[in-house]
Motif scaffolding. Sequence first.
Motif, PDB file in Angstrom:
ATOM      1  N   THR A 277       0.814  -1.209   0.000  1.00  0.00           N
ATOM      2  CA  THR A 277       0.000   0.000   0.000  1.00  0.00           C
ATOM      3  C   THR A 277       0.849   1.261   0.000  1.00  0.00           C
ATOM      4  OG1 THR A 277      -0.125  -0.053   2.390  1.00  0.00           O
ATOM      5  CG2 THR A 277      -1.936  -1.077   1.205  1.00  0.00           C
TER       6      THR A 277
ATOM      7  N   LEU B 295       3.467   4.185  -1.551  1.00  0.00           N
ATOM      8  CA  LEU B 295       3.408   4.981  -2.770  1.00  0.00           C
ATOM      9  C   LEU B 295       4.195   4.283  -3.871  1.00  0.00           C
ATOM     10  CD1 LEU B 295       3.880   8.715  -1.735  1.00  0.00           C
ATOM     11  CD2 LEU B 295       1.789   7.464  -2.161  1.00  0.00           C
TER      12      LEU B 295
ATOM     13  N   GLU C 275       4.585   8.001  -8.061  1.00  0.00           N
ATOM     14  CA  GLU C 275       3.817   8.922  -7.228  1.00  0.00           C
ATOM     15  C   GLU C 275       4.717   9.835  -6.396  1.00  0.00           C
ATOM     16  OE1 GLU C 275      -0.359   6.479  -6.761  1.00  0.00           O
ATOM     17  OE2 GLU C 275       1.253   6.065  -5.358  1.00  0.00           O
TER      18      GLU C 275
ATOM     19  N   ILE D  61       4.057  18.218  -2.682  1.00  0.00           N
ATOM     20  CA  ILE D  61       3.556  18.072  -1.307  1.00  0.00           C
ATOM     21  C   ILE D  61       4.690  17.619  -0.394  1.00  0.00           C
ATOM     22  CG2 ILE D  61       1.780  17.039   0.131  1.00  0.00           C
ATOM     23  CD1 ILE D  61       0.246  16.370  -2.366  1.00  0.00           C
TER      24      ILE D  61
ATOM     25  N   LYS E 134       6.316  19.729   3.066  1.00  0.00           N
ATOM     26  CA  LYS E 134       6.223  19.316   4.466  1.00  0.00           C
ATOM     27  C   LYS E 134       7.469  19.613   5.281  1.00  0.00           C
ATOM     28  CE  LYS E 134       2.504  16.093   4.464  1.00  0.00           C
ATOM     29  NZ  LYS E 134       2.058  14.752   4.788  1.00  0.00           N
TER      30      LYS E 134
ATOM     31  N   GLY F  88       2.095  10.670   4.693  1.00  0.00           N
ATOM     32  CA  GLY F  88       0.711  11.137   4.780  1.00  0.00           C
ATOM     33  C   GLY F  88      -0.002  11.186   3.453  1.00  0.00           C
ATOM     34  N   ILE F  89       0.708  10.861   2.381  1.00  0.00           N
ATOM     35  CA  ILE F  89       0.103  10.962   1.049  1.00  0.00           C
ATOM     36  C   ILE F  89      -0.596   9.658   0.690  1.00  0.00           C
ATOM     37  CG2 ILE F  89       0.609  11.284  -1.402  1.00  0.00           C
ATOM     38  CD1 ILE F  89       2.978  13.014  -0.511  1.00  0.00           C
ATOM     39  N   LEU F  90      -1.768   9.782   0.096  1.00  0.00           N
ATOM     40  CA  LEU F  90      -2.505   8.599  -0.332  1.00  0.00           C
ATOM     41  C   LEU F  90      -2.119   8.266  -1.763  1.00  0.00           C
ATOM     42  CD1 LEU F  90      -4.768   6.599   0.519  1.00  0.00           C
ATOM     43  CD2 LEU F  90      -6.353   8.073  -0.683  1.00  0.00           C
ATOM     44  N   GLY F  91      -1.584   7.065  -1.976  1.00  0.00           N
ATOM     45  CA  GLY F  91      -1.240   6.610  -3.324  1.00  0.00           C
ATOM     46  C   GLY F  91      -2.344   5.742  -3.891  1.00  0.00           C
ATOM     47  N   MET F  92      -2.198   5.402  -5.174  1.00  0.00           N
ATOM     48  CA  MET F  92      -3.189   4.584  -5.860  1.00  0.00           C
ATOM     49  C   MET F  92      -3.369   3.229  -5.164  1.00  0.00           C
ATOM     50  SD  MET F  92      -4.928   5.373  -8.436  1.00  0.00           S
ATOM     51  CE  MET F  92      -4.294   6.180  -9.883  1.00  0.00           C
TER      52      MET F  92
ATOM     53  N   ALA G 180      -2.840   2.270  -2.029  1.00  0.00           N
ATOM     54  CA  ALA G 180      -3.533   2.352  -0.744  1.00  0.00           C
ATOM     55  C   ALA G 180      -4.991   2.745  -0.943  1.00  0.00           C
ATOM     56  CB  ALA G 180      -2.835   3.362   0.165  1.00  0.00           C
TER      57      ALA G 180
ATOM     58  N   LEU H 273      -6.705  11.422  -7.044  1.00  0.00           N
ATOM     59  CA  LEU H 273      -5.752  11.744  -5.983  1.00  0.00           C
ATOM     60  C   LEU H 273      -5.177  13.154  -6.112  1.00  0.00           C
ATOM     61  CD1 LEU H 273      -3.897   8.329  -6.041  1.00  0.00           C
ATOM     62  CD2 LEU H 273      -5.571   9.085  -4.368  1.00  0.00           C
TER      63      LEU H 273
ATOM     64  N   GLN I 235      -4.998  16.192  -3.559  1.00  0.00           N
ATOM     65  CA  GLN I 235      -3.914  16.357  -2.588  1.00  0.00           C
ATOM     66  C   GLN I 235      -2.942  17.445  -3.022  1.00  0.00           C
ATOM     67  OE1 GLN I 235      -2.899  12.181  -0.750  1.00  0.00           O
ATOM     68  NE2 GLN I 235      -3.011  11.974  -2.938  1.00  0.00           N
TER      69      GLN I 235
ATOM     70  N   GLY J 265      -1.502  15.646   2.282  1.00  0.00           N
ATOM     71  CA  GLY J 265      -1.815  14.254   1.981  1.00  0.00           C
ATOM     72  C   GLY J 265      -3.173  13.844   2.521  1.00  0.00           C
TER      73      GLY J 265
END
Lengths: 219, 465
Positions: A202, A204, A208, A215, A219, B10-14, B16, B274, B277, B283
């Motif tokens: 799960t 990245l 990505e 982003i 941070k 904290g980033i949401l990827g495909m 996940a 996504l 974001q 994220g």
Amino acid sequence: MEHYHPIIRFVVEGGVPIQTAVLLLMLPIVATLVAFFRQIVGIKAFGIYTPSIVTFALIAFDPNGLKYGIAIFASVIFVGMITRFILRRFRLLYLPRVAITLSVISFSILCLLVFGGYYHRTGLAAAPIFPILIMITISEKFVAAQIEKGTKTALILAAETLGISLIGYALLSWSAFILFLVEYPWTILFTIPLNVFIGKWTGLRLSEYVRFARIIRQK
Amino acid sequence: MFEALRKSSGILGMNARNLEYIRPLNRKRGRNIADDKLLSKRVLRKAGLPVPKLIATIRNNESLEQFDWSLLPGGFALKPNRGFGGEGILVVYGRKKNRDDAWVKADGSLVTIEDLRAHIRNILDGSFSLTNSPDIAFFEERLTLLKSFKPYSYKGIPDLRIIVCNRIPVMAMLRLPTRQSSGKANLQQGAIGVGIDLATGTTTTAVIGKSHIIEYVPKTRLALSGIRIPYWKEILRIAIESQNVSGLGYLGADIAIDRERGPVLLELNARPGLSIQIANLDGLKGRLDRVKDLRVKTTERGMTLGMNLFGGEIEEELEEISGKRIIGPVTKTKLVGRDGKTEIEVEAKIDTGADSTSIDIDLARRLGFNDTVDGYLKAAKDWQEISELSGGERWKMFEHIPGVVATIPVKSASGTTYRVAIRIEIVVDGLRVPARATLIDRSNLEYPVIIGRKNLSRFLVDVTK
């Protein structure tokens, strides 16, 4: 023969050609490679079937796999794209449209082969037919992607497909790797836990990290 | 390398998104509703949520032949039922003058009944549906552009994408159509995405294309940050309720604002993208993790949670820029006693209409100004007399009182009076401010302290706080 694992020896003695056995053993590896590229690296390509089959087509083109394989792949995509632009204004239903596209590509490839023959590139003219047919039929994937996601995305997907196939080809035509496979065929079983791992991954994708670089920097 | 890994957590990827959110949270029923526009329209309307009005549906070639074109109003949108990515949508703005068989599009081009027929045939054949399977075409009312959004959008209606999970809105974005996106509010096609502060409904950062940050609407000096979205709470409420209705655990609600009707639900999305974001420079995974285990029973509660958890940054930003602190009209304030040790905390009224700060005499006593108050009360027996004195004479009357530093004229409806002032330190929102405070009997008033303009130079007052 003396390096063969007993299983392979048994298979070969049963009358199965060694090439067939090796190719069948390689399929899980190519499939895993494609899954890895999609989930971990983030290279999409046209699903799992297309890059796998193109990999095997490239191998079937040997000894000139790379040269002719890439030439035919590129021609198919190019002609497919042009045909789609011409057919668009006729507003045809999907399957007839793909059928016309396939016909145009077939003619073009035939011309290419003849052209190669007359210019003494006999290797091209004598290229085996089945890998050529495989290459032609993948144009359907390209046309479908073009309709759904636009030409630019379709071209990117085609390039990604070719890229993965080339990596697969490099791996599969590496003689040390083939020798390893016939000596330790059971190592193929490791692709299953590996795929379970990839399937649960799960994190990245590498792509990505690039996509969300803004982003991450923020941070 | 490891730094990047840590920061990206904290980033949401495909991967996940599919494995941890869409697969377990969006069951088949919800996905069916989201993917079928007519069905979602029906379900949402039944639940009392605002959706664009349906004008007519065309299910097959036969009903296309029999269709009564005079049913159509001047403006409408023609859509494929299972279209994706905004493909196959045709919008007309009004009837061509003196013709009842032709309409005009946003770019001024003409659309005739014959054109509509051809387009509908394409929809019915499935040219715009995800799997190329036969589809249904429908007409719905055309939404009208909100006046305040007009300068920001190119030939189309902006919409809001709101991600809702566990009944809590977690992230939102305003999508503005551009010339590049040919009037469509779709990020893939080149629309602008603008992040939104959930607490206030104010826009923050904007992104165009893949991840190009912009500050202004292209070719203008219109800032994209700081746009106030009208009906913000209503929009959040609609988004949350559409989640309740559809049963989609991880939902992307698309809401547009109509000039007359206000917020209207355009579409439900079972696989929201996504890119939101990037527009928010934050994220989704981090935010989703924070709301995962919360138990939310009501829409109101979810709304408050979302606003409190994922907003307020704008305020801090404003404070950073102006160097001023934002306080509410009533703010908890500490008063430091005469001995420099005693501290009394009270609710103070922030009064930008008053010149100076004043405190109740009783409070002054508790702060150690007993003798000051006594002296003041004794000297100020006759107000009438005091108001007729000159400044110097007045000062003579009060200067003997310990603690008094000045006399201050106070204007009110009943004329000018004079009060004595003491020096005191007050602490407002953590900031220590030396003040001259006048003494007055405020025992019959709600707040024992009012803080006036002279001591408010380092603050901004937010009346909603």
